[in-house]
Scaffold this active site. Structure first.
Site, PDB file in Angstrom:
ATOM      1  CD  GLU A  15      20.316 -32.324   9.365  1.00  0.00           C
ATOM      2  OE1 GLU A  15      19.942 -31.411   8.536  1.00  0.00           O
ATOM      3  OE2 GLU A  15      20.263 -32.702   8.947  1.00  0.00           O
ATOM      4  CE  LYS A  23      10.539 -34.269   5.623  1.00  0.00           C
ATOM      5  NZ  LYS A  23       9.649 -33.228   4.537  1.00  0.00           N
ATOM      6  CG  ASP A  64       6.098 -27.739   5.398  1.00  0.00           C
ATOM      7  OD1 ASP A  64       6.141 -28.431   4.051  1.00  0.00           O
ATOM      8  OD2 ASP A  64       4.665 -27.859   5.554  1.00  0.00           O
ATOM      9  CE1 TYR A  89      18.280 -31.348   2.901  1.00  0.00           C
ATOM     10  CE2 TYR A  89      16.512 -28.933   3.219  1.00  0.00           C
ATOM     11  CZ  TYR A  89      16.903 -30.220   2.705  1.00  0.00           C
ATOM     12  OH  TYR A  89      16.380 -30.556   1.429  1.00  0.00           O
ATOM     13  CE  LYS A 136       5.497 -36.102   6.129  1.00  0.00           C
ATOM     14  NZ  LYS A 136       5.279 -34.956   5.512  1.00  0.00           N
ATOM     15  CB  CYS A 157     -24.051 -10.122  -4.170  1.00  0.00           C
ATOM     16  SG  CYS A 157     -22.974  -9.780  -2.505  1.00  0.00           S
ATOM     17  CB  CYS A 181     -26.574  -6.473  -2.827  1.00  0.00           C
ATOM     18  SG  CYS A 181     -25.174  -7.014  -4.187  1.00  0.00           S
ATOM     19  CB  CYS A 196     -20.308  -8.873  -5.071  1.00  0.00           C
ATOM     20  SG  CYS A 196     -21.525  -7.257  -5.450  1.00  0.00           S
ATOM     21  CB  CYS A 236     -23.021  -4.796  -2.313  1.00  0.00           C
ATOM     22  SG  CYS A 236     -22.440  -6.318  -1.418  1.00  0.00           S
TER      23      CYS A 236
HETATM   24  S1  IVH Z   1      17.873 -35.160   3.652  1.00  0.00           S
HETATM   25  C1  IVH Z   1      18.838 -37.808   0.172  1.00  0.00           C
HETATM   26  N1  IVH Z   1      17.740 -33.179   5.606  1.00  0.00           N
HETATM   27  O1  IVH Z   1      12.407 -32.963   3.206  1.00  0.00           O
HETATM   28  C2  IVH Z   1      17.546 -37.224   1.101  1.00  0.00           C
HETATM   29  N2  IVH Z   1      15.692 -32.368   3.973  1.00  0.00           N
HETATM   30  O2  IVH Z   1      10.834 -35.019   2.431  1.00  0.00           O
HETATM   31  C3  IVH Z   1      18.217 -35.573   1.232  1.00  0.00           C
HETATM   32  N3  IVH Z   1      13.920 -31.575   4.004  1.00  0.00           N
HETATM   33  O3  IVH Z   1      13.681 -33.600  -0.395  1.00  0.00           O
HETATM   34  C4  IVH Z   1      17.052 -34.735   2.229  1.00  0.00           C
HETATM   35  N4  IVH Z   1      14.145 -30.427   5.553  1.00  0.00           N
HETATM   36  O4  IVH Z   1      13.281 -31.923   0.530  1.00  0.00           O
HETATM   37  C5  IVH Z   1      16.949 -32.938   4.645  1.00  0.00           C
HETATM   38  N5  IVH Z   1      16.988 -30.952   7.621  1.00  0.00           N
HETATM   39  C6  IVH Z   1      16.531 -31.386   6.519  1.00  0.00           C
HETATM   40  C7  IVH Z   1      15.301 -31.542   5.312  1.00  0.00           C
HETATM   41  C8  IVH Z   1      14.843 -31.709   4.160  1.00  0.00           C
HETATM   42  C9  IVH Z   1      13.247 -31.002   4.349  1.00  0.00           C
HETATM   43  C10 IVH Z   1      13.221 -31.825   2.403  1.00  0.00           C
HETATM   44  C11 IVH Z   1      14.011 -31.870   1.436  1.00  0.00           C
HETATM   45  C12 IVH Z   1      13.428 -33.397   1.270  1.00  0.00           C
HETATM   46  C13 IVH Z   1      12.149 -33.926   1.595  1.00  0.00           C
HETATM   47  C14 IVH Z   1      12.001 -35.066   1.865  1.00  0.00           C
END
Ligand code: IVH
Length: 686
Positions: free
Chosen positions: A114, A116, A118, A228, A319, A413, A416, A435, A440
């Site tokens: 799934e 990740k 941010d 999630y 990542k 500045c 000016c 400034c 200016c």
């Molecule tokens: S599972 C036991 N699923 O990434 C760990 N984490 O770098 C459970 N995060 O602390 C995390 N998307 O804040 C999981 N689909 C996803 C995620 C996710 C973002 C974040 C989360 C975690 C961090 C780890």
């Protein structure tokens, strides 16, 4: 109607609205027009004001709490919030799969992938189906209670959707709060417009928003959430989901927003293929995605493989390398904004990154420069942060020239030469270096450009190039001088056709009729964005009355806080600004507001704010509200310093307490009726 019948009706209305919010905010498939939704919502507000004793804390009207908190309390997580092991390498994904397979030799394993997200990690606890607690991750063992802020996020269900089935006694879920790429860009544009420092990226702005102590402020930020994982599922009526796929389905059923896509994989090859697919798809998601999370699908196996001190062994994050490139930072220039704020900018040797050529990047502020120790001549790593704005990530230190000196932020500045001032940012964003010279040239240019811009006075032909020339030639040094320009002067500017010059003058002429809010926004007063300007336009019939307003009067307006009020009073108090306004008036600009909604000014309570609490002996809430409005007053739902009177009946609770604490005037029904000098029988019939 009996109390029980009313309650049934009330609960049904709450549920109906919650379902529409789910359709809109979670599924992005609204079933009602905005107007129809507003009507329904209004109905609930009225219902609650007529029957305050029925009002539930889980009502859709109760997302935004009344008062700012003093601070957050720390709470211990019942299940620790762990992080994930990271990798950028495909080989390590294979190693991971092999490692887990060895730990479970007799099992055939399947996996999920799934996005990740941010953002900022969050835990939500539901008790008997009701949202009871929202916490930050903190150190993984203890986090901050940010429930009041989390409730303002409309995609967070306040109660679990379980239909007729009973909810789990306890449910703890984990997710990520984020700001969408679009919401982030819009928020930053608004902050720039209002002369406030911008945020670095969507994750920082989500994190900064959640740290606000005032839930009202949080509610105004475009935050969203994706859930999630289930950390704890305690239900007598149903078994807990057996797999990650089932967990996400269960979460969806409960009404949560879950990841955009989830893949089911059966081998390392499968995983790597999907990770690549997600790498392409992620650009189309509304939020920033910095990786792919791989999880062992069967939950029962999680315990068997266990965890290290920090991270589970059954999951891993792949990542994606940010799109980065190295280049030389050839200079640091300083940009002077409309309000005089100085921003350092990196001038780069052009480099191709993330699909475009980048030659400039903002360095945000002095602190950022110092933190990253960025020096002229350095080789730097440039990244498309948030896929939108290029940023300098870091310096390649082993390529630093021995003679490179730390960058000295100028004390004057650059446009000016006026000495700069340093001001602690009033909202998030650190120190602002400014400034303060109103003449200016850089500020004059920016101010004129802002005045002419589409969002403000919308003056055709008043673009950057023309304004720059006008200022250079000394033809316009303030807004009023724009209206003195003659055709010959404009047409005489380099590469200016007579027709374009005429267009610009026509644009200026047309701008004289613009509504007051555009003019107020166009003046470029610190913290006064277009939204604030519209609010002012609704509350003042013309510019002169706005100019006469005191801080107290301004603060009494909903949505106008102390910072904005002080900024307005300061600005209008400057003799130079008063002179400018006089010149604009002489030039024939419209100072009247078409948005103004006249309040009763003759009523005995004109401009006063009332709060009703408890049950009054003879009047219903609607009747009391109608009387207040008829007498020129306003009814507010929460007690604050802005409240003039609290009308209290029996069983008045926390609002009365608060009113006493704030030493507000508290009235009985009789005293109230005296005050508004109306007889009880003049109440409108219902
Ligand atoms: S599972 C036991 N699923 O990434 C760990 N984490 O770098 C459970 N995060 O602390 C995390 N998307 O804040 C999981 N689909 C996803 C995620 C996710 C973002 C974040 C989360 C975690 C961090 C780890």
């Amino acid at each position: 109607m009996s109390f029980a019948d009313l309650k049934v009706q009330y609960d049904a209305l709450c549920r109906e609205i919650a379902e529409h919010e789910h359709a809109y905010y979670v599924l992005a498939q609204p079933k009602l027009s905005d107007q129809a939704f507003d009507r329904l919502y209004r109905q609930l507000v009225d219902f609650e004001s007529d029957h305050p004793d029925l009002k539930s804390p889980d009502s859709p009207t109760q997302r935004v709490g009344g008062q700012p908190l003093e601070g957050f309390t720390s709470v211990r997580h019942q299940v620790p919030m762990m992080s994930l092991d990271n990798t950028y390498s495909q080989d390590e994904v294979r190693d991971f799969v092999n490692r887990v397979s060895k730990l479970l030799p007799e099992e055939t394993l399947d996996w999920t992938v799934e996005p990740k997200v941010d953002g900022v990690a969050l835990s939500l606890r539901y008790e008997q189906g009701r949202l009871a607690l929202g916490t930050t991750r903190g150190d993984g063992i203890q986090g901050d209670d940010i429930t009041a802020n989390i409730r303002t996020i409309r995609s967070v269900p306040l109660t679990l959707a379980t239909g007729d089935a009973s909810p789990p006694e306890r449910l703890e879920v984990r997710g990520e709060v984020f700001m969408t790429k679009e919401g982030f860009a819009k928020l930053n544009a608004e902050r720039r417009e209002a002369g406030e420092p911008s945020f670095v990226n969507p994750r920082n702005s989500a994190a900064g928003s959640l740290k606000q102590l005032d839930p009202q402020l949080v509610a105004a930020r475009p935050l969203d959430i994706i859930v999630y994982a289930i950390a704890r599922f305690q239900a007598t009526a149903q078994p807990s989901p057996a797999s990650q796929l089932d967990s996400l389905e269960c979460l969806r059923q409960f009404g949560f927003k879950t990841p955009d896509r989830i893949w089911h994989c059966h081998s390392a090859d499968d995983l790597l293929r999907v990770i690549e697919e997600l790498g392409h798809l992620k650009h189309s998601f509304a939020y920033e995605t910095d990786g792919a999370v791989i999880k062992l699908n069967r939950i029962a196996l999680h315990q068997r493989v266990g965890a290290t001190a920090k991270a589970p062994r059954w999951a891993m994050a792949f990542k994606y390398a940010a799109e980065q490139a190295e280049t030389i930072l050839s200079a640091i220039t300083i940009q002077v904004g409309r309000t005089g704020a100085l921003t350092p900018v990196a001038e780069l040797e052009p480099v191709f990154v993330g699909g475009t050529t980048v030659s400039r990047a903002t360095l945000h502020n002095e602190e950022e420069l110092r933190r990253k120790d960025i020096r002229i001549g350095d080789t730097v790593v440039v990244e498309k942060a948030g896929e939108i704005i290029p940023a300098v990530v870091r310096v390649v230190m082993d390529q630093r020239q021995p003679d490179a000196a730390p960058f000295e932020f100028p004390g004057v500045c650059p446009e000016c030469q006026t000495p700069v001032t340093r001001e602690e940012g009033q909202k998030a964003g650190g120190v602002v270096i400014r400034c303060e010279n109103p003449d200016c040239p850089a500020q004059v240019r920016e101010r004129l450009e802002h005045w002419c811009s589409r969002g403000a006075m919308d003056i055709e032909g008043g673009g950057q190039v023309l304004i720059q020339k006008l200022v250079e030639r000394g033809l316009a040094s303030n807004l009023a001088e724009l209206y003195q320009l003659k055709l010959e002067e404009v047409a005489a500017l380099e590469r200016m056709a007579e027709k374009s010059a005429q267009n610009f003058l026509d644009g200026l002429e047309a701008s004289k009729q613009r509504d007051l809010w555009r003019l107020v926004f166009g003046l470029g007063i610190l913290h006064v964005g277009a939204g604030v300007a519209k609010t002012l336009g609704q509350n003042y019939p013309d510019l002169f009355q706005l100019m006469d307003a005191t801080e107290d009067q301004l603060v009494a307006i909903d949505e106008i806080g102390e910072v904005i009020a002080a900024s307005l009073v300061n600005w209008f108090g400057e003799p130079a600004h008063q002179e400018l306004i006089a010149k604009l008036e002489r030039a024939g600009l419209n100072f009247k507001s078409a948005l103004y909604q006249p309040e009763m000014t003759s009523g005995p309570c004109s401009g006063q704010i009332f709060v009703l609490t408890g049950t009054l002996p003879t009047l219903t809430r609607s009747e009391a509200s109608a009387k207040i409005e008829k007498a020129g007053g306003k009814v507010s739902s929460s007690v604050s310093k802005k409240t003039d009177f609290v009308v209290a009946g029996t069983e008045a609770g926390s609002k009365l307490e608060k009113a006493k604490k704030l030493d507000l005037r508290i009235l009985s029904e009789d005293e109230f009726l005296d005050l508004i000098r109306q007889e009880p029988d003049s109440a409108p019939s219902r």
